[in-house]
Write an enzyme that holds these catalytic residues in place. Sequence first.
Site, short mmCIF file in Angstrom:
data_model
loop_
_atom_site.label_atom_id
_atom_site.label_comp_id
_atom_site.label_asym_id
_atom_site.label_seq_id
_atom_site.Cartn_x
_atom_site.Cartn_y
_atom_site.Cartn_z
CG PHE A 149 22.83 106.25 42.09
CD1 PHE A 149 23.40 107.50 42.50
CD2 PHE A 149 21.90 105.73 42.36
CE1 PHE A 149 22.15 108.55 43.35
CE2 PHE A 149 21.14 105.59 43.29
CZ PHE A 149 20.94 107.84 43.64
CE LYS A 173 26.67 97.00 36.28
NZ LYS A 173 26.29 97.73 36.06
CD GLU A 176 22.31 100.96 34.61
OE1 GLU A 176 23.90 100.43 36.11
OE2 GLU A 176 21.65 100.36 35.08
NE ARG A 177 20.14 104.64 37.86
CZ ARG A 177 19.28 104.45 39.31
NH1 ARG A 177 20.20 104.96 40.04
NH2 ARG A 177 18.56 103.38 38.68
CB SER A 226 17.64 98.50 45.54
OG SER A 226 17.80 97.88 44.25
CB CYS A 281 23.27 102.94 51.98
SG CYS A 281 24.42 102.69 52.67
CD GLU A 384 16.95 102.93 50.79
OE1 GLU A 384 16.88 101.84 49.43
OE2 GLU A 384 18.33 103.22 51.01
P1 NAD Z 1 20.30 99.43 42.79
O1 NAD Z 1 19.89 97.95 42.53
O2 NAD Z 1 19.07 100.27 41.39
O3 NAD Z 1 21.56 99.13 41.13
C1 NAD Z 1 22.51 98.86 41.95
C2 NAD Z 1 23.83 97.82 41.00
O4 NAD Z 1 23.01 97.19 40.02
C3 NAD Z 1 23.78 98.66 39.46
O5 NAD Z 1 25.15 98.56 39.09
C4 NAD Z 1 22.74 98.17 38.82
O6 NAD Z 1 23.40 98.45 36.96
C5 NAD Z 1 23.18 96.84 38.79
N1 NAD Z 1 21.06 96.22 38.66
C6 NAD Z 1 20.46 97.10 38.56
N2 NAD Z 1 18.73 96.69 38.28
C7 NAD Z 1 19.45 95.29 38.08
C8 NAD Z 1 18.80 94.08 37.56
N3 NAD Z 1 17.09 94.23 37.87
N4 NAD Z 1 19.25 93.16 37.67
C9 NAD Z 1 20.79 92.52 37.74
N5 NAD Z 1 21.42 94.14 38.63
C10 NAD Z 1 21.20 95.27 38.09
O7 NAD Z 1 21.07 100.56 43.11
P2 NAD Z 1 20.99 102.27 42.75
O8 NAD Z 1 20.10 103.12 42.80
O9 NAD Z 1 22.18 102.22 42.05
O10 NAD Z 1 21.59 102.60 44.40
C11 NAD Z 1 20.79 103.03 45.57
C12 NAD Z 1 20.09 101.85 46.21
O11 NAD Z 1 21.66 101.40 46.92
C13 NAD Z 1 19.40 102.01 47.57
O12 NAD Z 1 18.56 101.80 47.97
C14 NAD Z 1 20.85 102.34 48.47
O13 NAD Z 1 20.09 102.45 50.42
C15 NAD Z 1 22.39 100.77 48.27
N6 NAD Z 1 22.89 101.33 49.27
C16 NAD Z 1 23.13 100.36 49.79
C17 NAD Z 1 24.50 100.29 50.93
C18 NAD Z 1 24.83 99.70 51.55
O14 NAD Z 1 25.93 100.18 52.12
N7 NAD Z 1 23.98 99.01 52.06
C19 NAD Z 1 25.60 101.50 50.35
C20 NAD Z 1 24.52 102.90 49.29
C21 NAD Z 1 23.76 102.01 48.51
#
Ligand code: NAD
Length: 499
Positions: A149, A173, A176-177, A226, A281, A384
């Site tokens: 998101f 994909k 969804e937020r 994450s 991140c 984090e």
């Molecule tokens: P998230 O892991 O909750 O979601 C990421 C994606 O995974 C979304 O599209 C979501 O729909 C999907 N998802 C969520 N739960 C799932 C599940 N149980 N099974 C399959 N898919 C699922 O992350 P977020 O809250 O959207 O983003 C924040 C996180 O992303 C933080 O941890 C941040 O550090 C990380 N991030 C990392 C980078 C990097 O380059 N390392 C960059 C941006 C964000």
Amino acid sequence: MEKIGHFIGGKRVEGTSGRYADVFNPATGEVQAQVALASQEEMDAAIANAAAAQPAWAATNPQRRARVMMKFVDLLNRDMDKLAEALSREHGKTLPDAKGDVIRGLEVAEFCIGAPHLLKGEFTEGAGPGIDMYSMRQPLGVVAGITPFNFPAMIPMWKFCPALACGNAFILKPSERDPSVPIMLAELMIEAGLPEGLLNVVNGDKSAVDAILDDETIQAVGFVGSTPIAQYVYSRATAAGKRAQCFGGAKNHMIIMPDADLDQAADALVGAGYGAAGERCMAVSVAVPVGESTANALIEKLAPKVEALKIGPYTAGNDVDFGPLVTKEALTRVKGLVDQGVKEGANLVVDGRGFSMQGYEDGFFMGGCLFDNVTKDMDIYKTEIFGPVLSVVRAESYEEALDLPLSHEYGNGTAIFTRDGDTARDFASRINIGMVGINVPIPVPLAYHTFGGWKKSGFGDLNQHGPDGFKFYTRTKTVTSRWPSGLKDGAEFVIPTMK
Ligand code: NAD
């Protein structure tokens, strides 16, 4: 109530699964739209559509593919204000920061205009008698990206721009937020001349992700989010024989040496720690001053700056440093971690938990928090937080400071502030972290370099964008050719060697 569906086959389509998720306006706390959550059948249809469109696109010469990117860059600039407004409305970040989100993606589109050059193979004339050897980079077919998101414009573009420039079809994909901007980007790609079916945006949750991971057509998956989900996606995608690059969470440390310019360091920490409400991140979440007097002076400079942070809705324009958190759950989680830090014995120098925004009492706002005397064993150090919370961990020496990021499980970004080149050089060389800043707090590499963390911040072996992006979305074929004039009599039974 607005319903946000998918973008398949070059147009917006409604969701048919009957499942929806709420999309909030984080500044007001109101539900402003509902986003469709795709079923397996909807995902399968999008993938079939992409597979049908891909061969003709792969056969389109790379310069023509690059021209689509050129036009896309123009359209992004044309629609910058509209994109930033839609992004801020769903994410909550300030308008200038939302523009930054779009621009950091646009810069990767600009890099992809170089596709004809980047896709050139290698050639060895006369590798043997009458033998030439050459390599080609060919697209993979249909590939997918699953994005978080916090950068709803930049990260989708980091993925679909190189993938498409290389001749693949793409299934996105997004989170969804904040689903509006990814669909707007797909519309702009069509306007830029991308044939229909090559870029599909399928909204959804875990079911949509699992449908991607189990699909046999999809050849590669790029994920950002994450760490637990990154690990899950990486293991399931690779077990199914797909290429995968999955980037996870972070805990970025900034070391402040006694010789650093402390005013500069404090400004850098405030911007890097609290910008975008800490939902980056590459946010700096741990400051490590070296020596008691450095720590005392730094806290003295930081505390008033954190207290003076301007928090508000994106509609307040340039007069705001950061906005609300993305959801009520995120707000509750971050405040809970601050409570936990207090219980663990850290010293909460600035407490932003009670912040309330007049006129926006239901928004997901909180003030900046500053902790001093955080130690390695505390949960707030290990986790984090992903909110406007900066932890100061005091170190007595450079070696003690270095050991903190070195032994932390995350390895996304880090920085050192010093005037001593020798210390900076030693730090850059010894640290086991993917992106390093020297007197630069958020060292996000530019589009023509590559972006990626180490340890639990990145799974897979190629980074995002830059030359690695082109490697990830293509495979190498190596041709050894010998023409009849070079043929010698009879068959050869010994393996050819170059002796
Ligand atoms: P998230 O892991 O909750 O979601 C990421 C994606 O995974 C979304 O599209 C979501 O729909 C999907 N998802 C969520 N739960 C799932 C599940 N149980 N099974 C399959 N898919 C699922 O992350 P977020 O809250 O959207 O983003 C924040 C996180 O992303 C933080 O941890 C941040 O550090 C990380 N991030 C990392 C980078 C990097 O380059 N390392 C960059 C941006 C964000």
